[in-house]
Design an enzyme around this catalytic site. Structure first.
Site, PDB file in Angstrom:
ATOM      1  N   GLY A   1     -10.577  -9.673   0.911  1.00 33.17           N
ATOM      2  CA  GLY A   1     -10.642 -11.153   1.542  1.00 33.17           C
ATOM      3  C   GLY A   1      -9.390 -11.876   1.469  1.00 33.17           C
TER       4      GLY A   1
ATOM      5  N   ARG B   1       0.849  -1.240   0.000  1.00 31.49           N
ATOM      6  CA  ARG B   1       0.046   0.031   0.180  1.00 31.49           C
ATOM      7  C   ARG B   1       0.850   1.241   0.086  1.00 31.49           C
ATOM      8  NH1 ARG B   1      -5.223  -1.264   4.077  1.00 31.49           N
ATOM      9  NH2 ARG B   1      -6.442  -2.320   2.590  1.00 31.49           N
TER      10      ARG B   1
ATOM     11  N   GLY C   1     -12.363  -3.885   2.230  1.00 31.18           N
ATOM     12  CA  GLY C   1     -13.813  -3.417   2.166  1.00 31.18           C
ATOM     13  C   GLY C   1     -14.324  -2.517   0.911  1.00 31.18           C
TER      14      GLY C   1
ATOM     15  N   LYS D   1     -17.946 -16.186   4.568  1.00 27.31           N
ATOM     16  CA  LYS D   1     -19.522 -16.223   5.049  1.00 27.31           C
ATOM     17  C   LYS D   1     -20.319 -15.660   3.925  1.00 27.31           C
ATOM     18  CE  LYS D   1     -19.155 -14.820   9.759  1.00 27.31           C
ATOM     19  NZ  LYS D   1     -19.343 -13.301  10.358  1.00 27.31           N
TER      20      LYS D   1
HETATM   21  C1  3PG Z   1      -8.670  -1.629   4.757  1.00 25.20           C
HETATM   22  O1  3PG Z   1      -7.561  -2.074   5.352  1.00 25.20           O
HETATM   23  O2  3PG Z   1      -9.649  -2.215   4.426  1.00 25.20           O
HETATM   24  C2  3PG Z   1      -8.690  -0.221   5.068  1.00 25.20           C
HETATM   25  O3  3PG Z   1      -7.714   0.455   5.577  1.00 25.20           O
HETATM   26  C3  3PG Z   1      -9.906   0.140   5.828  1.00 25.20           C
HETATM   27  O4  3PG Z   1      -9.586   0.060   7.230  1.00 25.20           O
HETATM   28  P1  3PG Z   1     -10.928  -0.397   8.031  1.00 25.20           P
HETATM   29  O5  3PG Z   1     -11.718  -1.599   7.812  1.00 25.20           O
HETATM   30  O6  3PG Z   1     -10.322  -0.255   9.650  1.00 25.20           O
HETATM   31  O7  3PG Z   1     -11.966   1.091   7.989  1.00 25.20           O
END
Ligand code: 3PG
Length: 400
Positions: free
Chosen positions: A350, A35, A373, A197
């Site tokens: 995931g 990242r 996410g 899930k």
């Molecule tokens: C991630 O790792 O998916 C992002 O940095 C977002 O992090 P978070 O789910 O803690 O908001």
């Protein structure tokens, strides 16, 4: 939405939202700096334009309180090495001293703010906190695709208070690959969805069924589908409350002409343990009391053949408990199938990226998303709040 190369950033002080939420080991060493590397093109471009940079990010979930375990100190060090340039870590992300440090930056200098989530104003999208962040610079660039699904102050709120706003090159790359994969795909378009899930991927499955030509399901989430078709799954994880939903999804696929693939065999273990007795069985013969741990070799062949004529493949979620070597074959075989495909291959979220790296095939995948996410939110067909906020900026990069 404007991108950094379309905006008048020459000599300006820019607040750049990045996602430096990188994995750390117990000693606080960065175990994967993907990242950080991913935003270097944006940072280098801005530096070449004579901008000075105020970088901001979250790391982990420190819940609004200062916690040294989540300090961005290791990131400042790594970034400094990658850019071959000094990167100063600020003592905080807001406050008088931080403001003074920002104002003291000369063109080409970089200040990394301390973890945004040390303040609860960040996750609460508090306007006062957002305004304070905005006051640190003359313009704002969001290159944090991986957190664009969060309506947080540094992602959304801040855009209301800046003179100039736009997106960085990583955001551009992520959105354009996603667009090529799901909005205007070369067909056949195949999606592979795995992971734990059904409940956490329900939105994605529903949305994908409207877009794909084939849908392949693996991982623990396949158990719910398998059980919904009347087969026994032993002691494997199942979401019993979603059995009817799973059947419905299979019916929907049929109605829409989407080819729906489930595992036809699996690797089972007597205990949830790599040292336990293991065997490969057809899906109809999972022994009572055993656990499904991976897809079997017949499924690998079936899934690989299903990918054969694909021109676009999107993959989210592993096929089994790949963290344990004994159960990683299915996932590794699918990575290799993607790696040797001529299709546009997009992988994200995931732990799928972890599997690709583990197989040593990252160079042979068209694009590996930095989002978890955020990637899933796109698969669900959602608009990302961070992107929506940038789209409200006018053609000169000012927020309406
Ligand atoms: C991630 O790792 O998916 C992002 O940095 C977002 O992090 P978070 O789910 O803690 O908001």
């Amino acid at each position: 939405m404007k991108y950094i190369n379309e905006l008048p950033i020459k000599g300006k002080r820019l607040l750049v939202r990045v996602d430096f939420n990188v994995p750390l080991d117990e000693e606080g060493n960065i175990t994967d700096d993907t990242r950080i590397r991913a935003v270097l093109p944006t940072l280098n471009y801005a530096l070449d334009e004579g901008a000075s940079l105020v970088l901001c990010s979250h790391l982990g979930r420190p819940k609004g309180k200062r916690d040294e375990r989540y300090s961005l100190r290791p990131v400042a060090k790594r970034l400094s090495r990658l850019l071959a340039k000094e990167v100063t870590l600020a003592p905080d992300c807001v406050g008088e001293e931080v403001k003074r440090l920002c104002e003291g930056l000369s063109p080409g200098e970089i200040l990394l703010l301390e973890n945004l989530r040390f303040h609860e104003g960040e996750t609460k999208n508090d306007p006062a906190f957002a305004r304070e962040l905005a006051s640190l610079a003359e313009g704002y660039i969001n290159d944090a695709f991986a957190v664009a699904h969060r309506a947080h102050a540094s992602v959304v709120g801040v855009t209301e208070y800046v003179q100039l706003c736009g997106a960085g090159f990583l955001m551009k790359r992520e959105l354009s690959y996603f667009h090529r994969a799901l909005e205007e795909p070369a067909r056949p378009l195949v999606a592979i969805v795995g992971g734990a899930k059904v409940s956490s991927k329900l939105g994605a499955l529903e949305n994908l069924l409207q877009k794909v030509d084939k849908l392949l399901i693996g991982g623990a989430m396949a158990n719910t589908f398998i059980k919904s078709q009347g087969f026994e799954v032993g002691r494997s994880k199942v979401e019993d409350d979603l059995l009817e939903t799973a059947s419905q999804l299979i019916r929907q696929a049929k109605e829409r002409g989407v080819k729906f693939y489930l595992p036809v065999d699996c690797v089972v273990a007597e205990k949830f343990d790599p040292r336990a007795e293991i065997k490969i069985v057809p899906i109809q013969e999972v022994p009572a009391g055993w656990y499904i741990m991976d897809i079997g070799p017949a499924t690998v062949r079936l899934f690989t053949e299903a990918l054969h004529n694909a021109r676009t493949i999107v993959w989210n979620g592993p096929m089994g408990v790949f963290e344990m070597d004994a159960f990683s074959r299915g996932t590794m075989a699918m990575v290799r199938a993607l790696a040797s495909s001529y299709a546009l291959t997009i992988v994200g979220g995931g732990d799928t990226d972890v599997a690709v790296h583990k197989a040593g095939e990252s160079d042979n995948i068209s694009y590996i998303s930095t989002g978890g996410g955020a990637f899933l939110a796109l698969l669900e067909g959602k608009t990302l709040p961070g992107v929506a906020a940038l789209e409200l900026c006018d053609p000169e990069g000012r927020r309406d």
